[in-house]
Design an enzyme around this catalytic site. Structure first.
Site, PDB file in Angstrom:
ATOM      1  N   ARG A  55       0.870  -1.172   0.000  1.00 50.85           N
ATOM      2  CA  ARG A  55       0.000   0.000   0.000  1.00 50.85           C
ATOM      3  C   ARG A  55       0.910   1.225   0.000  1.00 50.85           C
ATOM      4  O   ARG A  55       1.436   1.609   1.046  1.00 50.85           O
ATOM      5  CB  ARG A  55      -0.880  -0.026   1.264  1.00 50.85           C
ATOM      6  CG  ARG A  55      -2.067   0.909   1.239  1.00 50.85           C
ATOM      7  CD  ARG A  55      -2.664   1.043   2.636  1.00 50.85           C
ATOM      8  NE  ARG A  55      -1.865   1.944   3.444  1.00 50.85           N
ATOM      9  CZ  ARG A  55      -1.816   1.929   4.780  1.00 50.85           C
ATOM     10  NH1 ARG A  55      -2.494   1.031   5.469  1.00 50.85           N
ATOM     11  NH2 ARG A  55      -1.064   2.783   5.435  1.00 50.85           N
ATOM     12  N   HIS A  80      -3.717   4.625   4.354  1.00 50.12           N
ATOM     13  CA  HIS A  80      -4.854   3.701   4.334  1.00 50.12           C
ATOM     14  C   HIS A  80      -6.021   4.348   3.584  1.00 50.12           C
ATOM     15  O   HIS A  80      -6.583   3.770   2.659  1.00 50.12           O
ATOM     16  CB  HIS A  80      -5.275   3.329   5.746  1.00 50.12           C
ATOM     17  CG  HIS A  80      -6.571   2.583   5.795  1.00 50.12           C
ATOM     18  ND1 HIS A  80      -6.713   1.319   5.276  1.00 50.12           N
ATOM     19  CD2 HIS A  80      -7.791   2.941   6.261  1.00 50.12           C
ATOM     20  CE1 HIS A  80      -7.964   0.931   5.432  1.00 50.12           C
ATOM     21  NE2 HIS A  80      -8.643   1.891   6.015  1.00 50.12           N
ATOM     22  N   TYR A 100       3.080   5.533  12.017  1.00 51.01           N
ATOM     23  CA  TYR A 100       3.338   4.112  12.320  1.00 51.01           C
ATOM     24  C   TYR A 100       4.285   3.383  11.374  1.00 51.01           C
ATOM     25  O   TYR A 100       4.575   2.220  11.589  1.00 51.01           O
ATOM     26  CB  TYR A 100       2.016   3.348  12.429  1.00 51.01           C
ATOM     27  CG  TYR A 100       1.116   3.472  11.203  1.00 51.01           C
ATOM     28  CD1 TYR A 100       1.341   2.697  10.069  1.00 51.01           C
ATOM     29  CD2 TYR A 100       0.037   4.359  11.186  1.00 51.01           C
ATOM     30  CE1 TYR A 100       0.525   2.799   8.959  1.00 51.01           C
ATOM     31  CE2 TYR A 100      -0.792   4.473  10.078  1.00 51.01           C
ATOM     32  CZ  TYR A 100      -0.552   3.693   8.973  1.00 51.01           C
ATOM     33  OH  TYR A 100      -1.359   3.801   7.880  1.00 51.01           O
TER      34      TYR A 100
HETATM   35  C1  LIG Z   1     -15.476  -5.487  10.568  1.00 53.13           C
HETATM   36  C2  LIG Z   1     -14.653  -4.257  10.387  1.00 53.13           C
HETATM   37  N1  LIG Z   1     -13.831  -3.880  11.374  1.00 53.13           N
HETATM   38  C3  LIG Z   1     -13.097  -2.764  11.254  1.00 53.13           C
HETATM   39  C4  LIG Z   1     -13.149  -2.004  10.130  1.00 53.13           C
HETATM   40  C5  LIG Z   1     -12.306  -0.722  10.006  1.00 53.13           C
HETATM   41  N2  LIG Z   1     -11.282  -0.893   8.972  1.00 53.13           N
HETATM   42  C6  LIG Z   1     -11.472  -0.419   7.720  1.00 53.13           C
HETATM   43  S1  LIG Z   1     -10.227  -0.863   6.705  1.00 53.13           S
HETATM   44  C7  LIG Z   1      -9.405  -1.663   7.926  1.00 53.13           C
HETATM   45  C8  LIG Z   1      -8.100  -2.346   7.613  1.00 53.13           C
HETATM   46  C9  LIG Z   1      -8.239  -3.336   6.512  1.00 53.13           C
HETATM   47  O1  LIG Z   1      -7.006  -3.916   6.242  1.00 53.13           O
HETATM   48  P1  LIG Z   1      -6.827  -4.954   5.042  1.00 53.13           P
HETATM   49  O2  LIG Z   1      -7.825  -6.062   5.178  1.00 53.13           O
HETATM   50  O3  LIG Z   1      -5.400  -5.360   5.014  1.00 53.13           O
HETATM   51  O4  LIG Z   1      -7.221  -4.146   3.739  1.00 53.13           O
HETATM   52  P2  LIG Z   1      -6.506  -2.857   3.109  1.00 53.13           P
HETATM   53  O5  LIG Z   1      -7.173  -1.664   3.703  1.00 53.13           O
HETATM   54  O6  LIG Z   1      -5.056  -2.935   3.430  1.00 53.13           O
HETATM   55  O7  LIG Z   1      -6.755  -2.926   1.648  1.00 53.13           O
HETATM   56  C10 LIG Z   1     -10.102  -1.574   9.115  1.00 53.13           C
HETATM   57  C11 LIG Z   1      -9.660  -2.128  10.414  1.00 53.13           C
HETATM   58  C12 LIG Z   1     -14.019  -2.430   9.116  1.00 53.13           C
HETATM   59  N3  LIG Z   1     -14.153  -1.752   7.972  1.00 53.13           N
HETATM   60  N4  LIG Z   1     -14.750  -3.552   9.271  1.00 53.13           N
END
Ligand SMILES: Cc1ncc(C[n+]2csc(CCOP(=O)(O)OP(=O)(O)O)c2C)c(N)n1
Ligand SMILES: Cc1ncc(C[n+]2csc(CCOP(=O)(O)OP(=O)(O)O)c2C)c(N)n1
Ligand SMILES: [Mg+2]
Ligand SMILES: [Mg+2]
Lengths: 322, 358, 322, 358
Positions: free
Chosen positions: B251, B255, B264
């Protein structure tokens, strides 16, 4: 002057300092300090063993928090946004809420679940829900919410001290509201309703993010010659309705204001209880102002969804029209 | 394959390699088209990011750095194959032909999902981490029952692998041999959490314990991703069940636009990944093999600029939702109570228009 | 004479016969025919592709059902017991309930979730809950329940025909209640309240397992010279309250009876609405008789927990005392 | 180890084998004690089943056939090790010293869990499939923080492996190196669902994809279970993280007394498993090695009968819960509303006693 967000941070810090069994856990609570920075700097101060960054799994967070509590810890779990608490719903309703009674009182579950809730910040889906009904309807849980920095500071500490599980709702659109806090002593217990301002013509009940709205409503009403008593519930389960009944008996008119959908919202329970307790005192039915009974809409429509000053005034007009 | 090995066909330096397990038949035209895709997707993402900074969007989740993983897998799909994205699969949407401006609707706050998924066999963005992997599995079970010759692809992140739902999807897909490909973009981060906070072992290895193959591919190598995804889709269509693909990528942005990665992670890490940029390597391959000249690149740049400026116009012109949208479509069947609630609110609004307000 | 359990089985069979897109899925629904035998013999008749035995995972069941619905199927999911629906709560509230509106109406989610609910069968923990509030409070879902074989037979078919998700609550302690069913045509739509018997002095509202109790209560009252109108809600979301308001205006006294805890139970919503709509007609506040606000107790205490004839009569006495 | 291989130390015929990976140091006295455990646990289970048939219990979940898995793992625990059971771990409860009659309380309907878990480091029975694996992991995280030298064992069934919670527990335990042993009794059935409806691959293999070891043990071989569990617990205590043990066994009874297995499985299957009975093989080993004589066996039978008859007496004499129990203990802290609700109900009940009823 301290913001609500900062007040919770300070309350957490104090609880962590005073009791080594207190832990903070959740997604991104460590280095990042949480997406709202409520846990900012706690990890650098208390270490990774006490400020625990978890894998991305809410059921896992709650389930392990329960295990930690069984071992004598007092975990404070952060749910990142209201709409992401549902994966943990089973652990909360079937385990967290019921384990103390299942054990006939031998097991204590002093777990706090912090949930930033409500809308008004222009967020995408799942980030603006007011889902307190689900928890308030669940026996075994305590449910509270704060509306100002001083309560935020004290209530989070009181929640942590409680030997029962507490769902702690934080009014996210008010995180940046500022006020003085009194670090010497709390003014109320965790489960006490506050009369924010007295009045004689109508009782306006609210909690969390809409307390500020209620105060604004009362100000407008005052100009119109209507004296509105404003109450901040603070505790949603158990409710502390004695002062509310007293107020209703005095004013004879009650309006309840909250962001959650009205259908089976807290307003329904409160209205039913007021009507039962104060039947002969009421000049009008208890009216409810709340979110519509729809999924929380996209950001560009949320000003319509959120019950605001005008909609509350409208309900007050209707209450006086009876 | 050792822990660190991954399927690679185009090295970061732009050298063409071969992997006997994943032979790739591909014409120069196709490679040039992939290059175009990558550039267009990045340009789209850059524009959306700018639109967010300028207040036109409430939020944006960048795909920066993940273009090869998305375009490579998206281009492996054949018509009728259905994709279930997270909130970041702009490159897959592009490959599926979703009009780019539609992707901005929910980030602008005008809707929660602004396209008809059936138009392009591309589901709505899903924000609840992991949920869509089960929908994808169920959809694949439907394909099985229809005896159709299609497959489904489910996108999710490295963080998502910790969610119960994703693991349940693995179980359902495995026991039913559902024609679904699980495509995990391991971009090394879940907001502020590094991959080590989700797993102690390479993610592609998760699959074996559920009874299906897992493979790790260089997610910044569009050719390798294409090859690996094609094989997995072919397996699925042949009734051989699911595959887990771990696309190892990065990434490169925050985020989302609300995030501040400097809190971080070290800037150094980003610098290292820049050397593995998914677009640069295709360009260098095309250039050094003489398969494209400056005109080719310039034309694509121009096309990308045009797309970006159209996007900007489209979104600024986008109409705000009408108030009734709050109530419409909550239910498919008539719902008298919501109908009444809607009418009451509209009347209430009209009372202001009429100057009835005190 | 057909039992409620058998009537649902017959309704499912008819739906499966008439529409090849209808599927049944859940734990043990195949060879075993479900722990209550509601899906008995369906797998041998319609095959394993349509009567799908699933892995032991409720979120998985709901999540894949949603995917099947997106592909044009109409899955009917069985949740084995009320207390085991919570692992699927996220899929139900955040996906099933919201996907139609998220898609601006382009996606249809005709999923039925069958939940045997309520107590009274002497079961162990998690097998006796009345958790309808969680679903009725969730916009995007429809929630219904049946109280007799004929409704069971028709309502399950109507639920399957609905293009919206429907939570279908089955009163498990009444599974073995018998009555005739009319296979020719349904007498009511899915979302219509039924007046079970007319009366003039008090309106007694109920649904699901306690409708039978309500009828018994009315019989006792009749002997005492009190004429009780009994209403079976049938639909919990949306509520169909027009006939209830009419009745309340006629009788001036209303009691609501359900098994779920009263705190934020359906009774709260209904009482609030009746009070608002019929304020000047009420001779007493709307009273609620429900489960206590505790986790469902062990079997040997459930007769105390379950609101019964006597507790309802007591509430009726109180209503008349106003 | 091939798919079908499992760690075995005592063959079904009662021959002592050795497994170099799992050396077992055990005295004759210990083996005799294990035999006694097995017999007592079975006798207990038989009595409880009879009590259910006679209406003294509302329900019973038999441990029949799983005694070796439960006793072997339960006896591997040292004081301070904490066990999180499902609803079927009567043999573990026995090993942990929980008074047998206490296990019957919830099945009789007098409580939802009738012992203090801290008395014997044996948690309450958990009915929601899989939940307790997370509690176990959290408890183990607590042990880590206490720097204590103990470990946790989490029991669950083959069906439970499909639940999200169990897989989340694997992730949490792995990333934190929590001192927890995941003990899966694969008894081949989850009510009517055979193991094939939960997985296409041996369950112990699930662990590798989460980054920790998995091992399959003959769950009907008490010595092998003991040996394997000891090694796993030692690993946990040494800070090396979790282990998944799949105890390959068989549910010889119905799922519960409410179940009718003849609807979904062949009697033949049960007959085959009877040949692998966990008790018979220890008896045959003790007999053929001359380590025990008829008196030994007869004494244990007598002891078992005495325990069973005491159990019967205890449960028939068990007091029904007092009405206030509905309200007491819902909260640890005072709760005025429930207090009021309780008082109102008690007053209401007293109104009948006083003959106030109409
Ligand atoms: C059930 C749930 N918990 C928390 C969140 C908040 N949240 C949004 S994105 C994220 C991180 C996602 O990480 P990843 O699966 O690696 O996907 P990326 O964003 O890196 O594409 C979090 C914790 C959410 N959207 N859904
Ligand atoms: C979440 C949840 N869903 C469904 C049930 C109903 N149920 C009780 S036991 C059982 C089967 C469990 O099988 P397994 O995990 O193999 O354990 P076993 O009973 O064989 O010991 C089911 C489906 C439950 N208790 N919890
Ligand atoms: Mg990621
Ligand atoms: Mg099993």
């Amino acid at each position: 002057m301290i913001t609500i967000g900062k007040a919770i941070n300070m309350g957490l810090r104090r609880a962590l300092t005073e009791d080594p069994k207190v832990l903070v856990m959740g997604e991104d609570v460590g280095k990042l300090g949480g997406v709202f920075r409520v846990t900012e700097n706690l990890q650098s101060e208390f270490g990774e063993d006490r400020i625990i960054d978890t894998p991305l799994a809410e059921s896992g967070i709650l389930g392990t928090a329960i295990g930690l509590a069984l071992r004598g810890y007092r975990p404070v779990c952060e749910i990142q946004f209201d709409g992401f608490v549902y994966p943990a719903f089973d652990q909360i309703t079937s385990q967290l809420a019921k384990m103390h009674s299942r054990s006939l009182g031998t097991l204590k579950l002093p777990v706090v679940v912090r949930i930033p809730y409500g809308g008004g910040i222009g967020a995408v889906e799942h980030h603006s829900e007011s889902n307190e009904t689900y928890f308030a309807h669940t026996a075994g849980l305590r449910v509270v919410t704060c509306s100002n920095p001083n309560d935020a500071y004290w209530m989070i500490q009181q929640a942590i001290q409680s030997d029962d599980p507490v769902i702690f709702f934080e009014p996210k659109r008010r995180y940046w509201d500022k006020a003085e806090i009194d670090e010497a002593a709390p003014s109320l217990g965790l489960h006490e309703t506050r009369t924010v301002q007295e009045g004689n013509d109508l009782t306006l009940i609210s909690y969390g993010p809409t307390v500020r709205t209620a105060i604004e409503v009362a100000a407008v009403c005052a100009k119109e010659g209507r004296s509105v008593e404003v109450m901040d519930l603070r505790t949603l389960s158990p409710l502390d309705l004695a002062p509310v009944f007293e107020s209703a008996q005095k004013t004879g008119r009650v309006v309840i204001l909250h962001e959650a959908p009205t259908f089976l919202g807290l307003g329904a329970e409160i209205a039913s209880q007021i009507t039962e307790e104060c039947f002969y005192s009421l000049d009008a039915p208890v009216l409810r102002v709340g979110g519509f009974n729809v999924p929380y809409p996209p950001a560009r429509l949320e000003e319509h969804y959120l019950p605001d000053l005008d909609r509350t005034l409208d309900a007050i007009d209707r209450a006086f029209a009876f | 394959m050792s822990e660190l090995q991954l399927v690679q066909i185009l090295s970061p330096e732009g050298e063409l390699l071969t992997d006997p397990e994943y032979p790739l038949e591909i014409s120069t035209e196709e490679i040039r088209a992939l290059y175009r895709d990558l550039v267009m997707v990045r340009r789209f993402d850059v524009e959306a990011t700018a639109l967010q900074r300028q207040g036109e969007l409430g939020l944006w989740a960048q795909s920066l750095g993940q273009e090869a993983a998305q375009v490579g897998s998206g281009r492996a799909l054949i018509p009728g194959d259905y994709a279930f994205p997270t909130y970041r699969e702009h490159g897959v949407a592009w490959a599926k032909g979703v009009p780019p401006e539609k992707l901005l609707g929910m980030y602008r706050g005008i809707n929660h999902g602004g396209w008809n998924p059936h138009d392009n066999d591309f589901h709505l963005y899903t924000l609840v981490i992991g949920s869509q992997t089960l929908h994808a599995t169920g959809y694949a079970m439907g394909i099985q029952r229809d005896k159709s010759n299609n497959a489904v692809i489910a996108y999710f992140g490295d963080g998502a692998t910790s969610q119960g739902d994703v693991n349940e999807a693995f179980t359902f897909a495995s026991v039913y041999h559902a024609p679904v490909v699980f495509f995990c973009q391991n971009n090394q981060w879940a907001i502020s959490q590094p991959i080590e906070s989700q797993t102690k072992v390479a993610l592609y290895k998760r699959a074996a314990g559920f009874g299906f193959p897992g493979v790790r591919v260089d997610g910044n190598d569009v050719l390798a991703v294409l090859a690996v995804t094609r094989v997995a889709l072919a397996r699925a269509r042949a009734g051989e069940g699911p595959t887990l693909i771990e696309a190892f990528t990065y990434r490169m942005g925050a985020h989302t636009t609300s995030d501040d990665p400097s809190r971080y992670r070290l800037a150094q890490e980003l610098e290292e990944w820049k050397l593995k940029d998914p677009i640069a390597r295709v360009k260098s391959y095309l250039t050094r093999s003489g398969l494209a000249n400056e005109d080719f690149f310039a034309d694509i740049e121009k096309e990308a600029e045009a797309m970006a400026s159209k996007l900007r116009g489209d979104i600024i012109d986008a109409e705000d939702p009408y108030v009734e949208a709050i109530f419409d479509h909550v239910y498919a069947e008539p719902h008298p109570i919501l109908e009444a609630e809607k009418n009451a609110y509209i009347n209430y609004l009209e009372s202001f228009a009429e100057g009835d307000m005190k």
